[in-house]
Scaffold this active site. Structure first.
Site: not given
Length: 376
Positions: A219, A258, A312
């Protein structure tokens, strides 16, 4: 009944806060496109939006910004505790513990009326940045810097963390990064916060649970893994060969893919532009060059499968330029996401706060004979 692994595709509530179109790569906060908010808004304005469900008028935003700024300081007992926490402990563990202690220090901890939740939520939004910045200073063997009320949330965070007032460019970079991470529907940490709060526990407990969930490498911790990937690659010249080897071994490329998006993550697109600005400012950042090569080379294989860079992938380059080591990337995520967590709890409380109680298909044996201990 069909088992929904990972609760994928399961609807458990309704929400107006966030809409994600994973097929087309679209993200909205209360109907506003994330790209537009990141370009034109501020973290304070987006926080108001997430807590109120609408954009503020000018005088409302000014008053809201003042209220947040006035709540930034930490109680002295918590500062004393932060001094004693092990410096080698992960900053997310320290943040988790600090949030729990804030609950201990609040004599009205158990009040969960809508009004009480809102006020406590504002405290947490304001103080998350102060906790993370103070921890960074202690970790460096320095004393924390008191917050300033004359700076924006993003600028004050950088000032407290680094000891110098940031440039307008640096403050804008942080502001945009916080906006992009503020909310993302019912991800693992938000769902954890709602699940905890549905028991009618206090807000601090629910947010502590959310911080614990965000800490995981699948996460919030994923952005740390991207920077470790960059360090492992070492130079742009090694990037293509490194990617080819990883893909041949069927290993993951960190920061790509994702659970929701089957197209380019819209947040990643904004962060890529910010990372490019960082690279240009420093005369072509090596980390940025590595990421662009990784994106291009991995994309040849992964893009046809619907696997693209996520939020990210480029965030670490931006955070690194702003003075943070990789161990603080996930805490910065939390500094942003606290506004989304609080907003969802307020919304779920107003809806009906139904206790979450999922079930599982039993696949074990029944009516097994009990064998006495001495006969086993």
């Amino acid at each position: 009944m069909e088992v929904a692994r990972g609760l994928e595709g399961v609807l458990f509530t309704e929400s107006r806060m966030c809409f994600i179109d994973g097929e087309k790569g679209r993200l909205y906060y209360f109907g506003y496109p994330i790209q537009e908010l990141a370009e034109k808004s501020s973290f304070e304005e987006v926080t108001f939006l997430l807590l109120h469900g609408r954009l503020p008028k000018k005088e409302e935003l000014e008053a809201f910004t003042r209220r947040l700024a006035q709540r930034r300081a930490l109680p002295e007992p918590l500062l004393d505790s932060l001094r004693r926490y092990p410096r080698e402990a992960h900053p997310m563990s320290i943040l988790r513990t600090a949030v729990s202690e804030l609950g201990l220090l609040d004599p009205t901890e158990g009040e969960i009326t809508q009004e009480a939740l809102y006020e406590k939520g504002l405290d947490l939004v304001a103080r998350f940045a102060t906790i993370v910045a103070a921890n960074k200073r202690f970790r460096e063997g320095k004393e924390p810097i008191p917050p300033r009320e004359d700076l924006s949330h993003a600028a004050n965070f950088l000032y407290m963390a680094n000891g110098t007032e940031p440039s307008p460019e640096q403050a804008r970079l942080m502001d945009a990064a916080l906006i992009l991470h503020a909310e993302h529907g019912f991800n693992a940490s938000t769902f954890t916060a709602i699940a905890a709060f549905s028991t009618e526990t206090d807000l601090y407990s629910a947010i502590t649970a959310a911080v614990a969930s965000l800490k995981g490498p699948r996460h919030g911790g994923a952005n740390e893994a991207v920077m470790k990937m960059i360090q492992e690659i070492g130079s742009p010249e090694r990037a293509r060969e490194w990617v080819q080897k990883k893909l041949a071994q069927k290993e993951r490329i960190m920061g790509m893919g994702h659970r929701v998006y089957k197209a380019f993550d819209p947040r990643a697109g904004v962060l890529e532009r910010l990372a490019r600005l960082v690279a240009e400012k420093h005369g072509h950042s090596k980390a940025y060059q590595i990421l662009k090569i990784v994106e291009e080379e991995a994309g040849k294989v992964l893009n046809p499968r619907g696997i693209y860079p996520n939020v990210d992938f480029y965030s670490g380059v931006v955070y690194s330029d702003l003075g943070f080591g990789l161990e603080f990337f996930t805490p910065i995520f939390a500094v942003a996401r606290i506004s989304g967590w609080v907003g969802h709890i307020l919304e779920y409380k107003a809806l009906d706060n139904r206790l979450l109680r999922p079930d599982a298909r039993y696949i074990g044996e029944l009516d097994r004979p009990y064998i006495p201990l001495e006969a086993r």
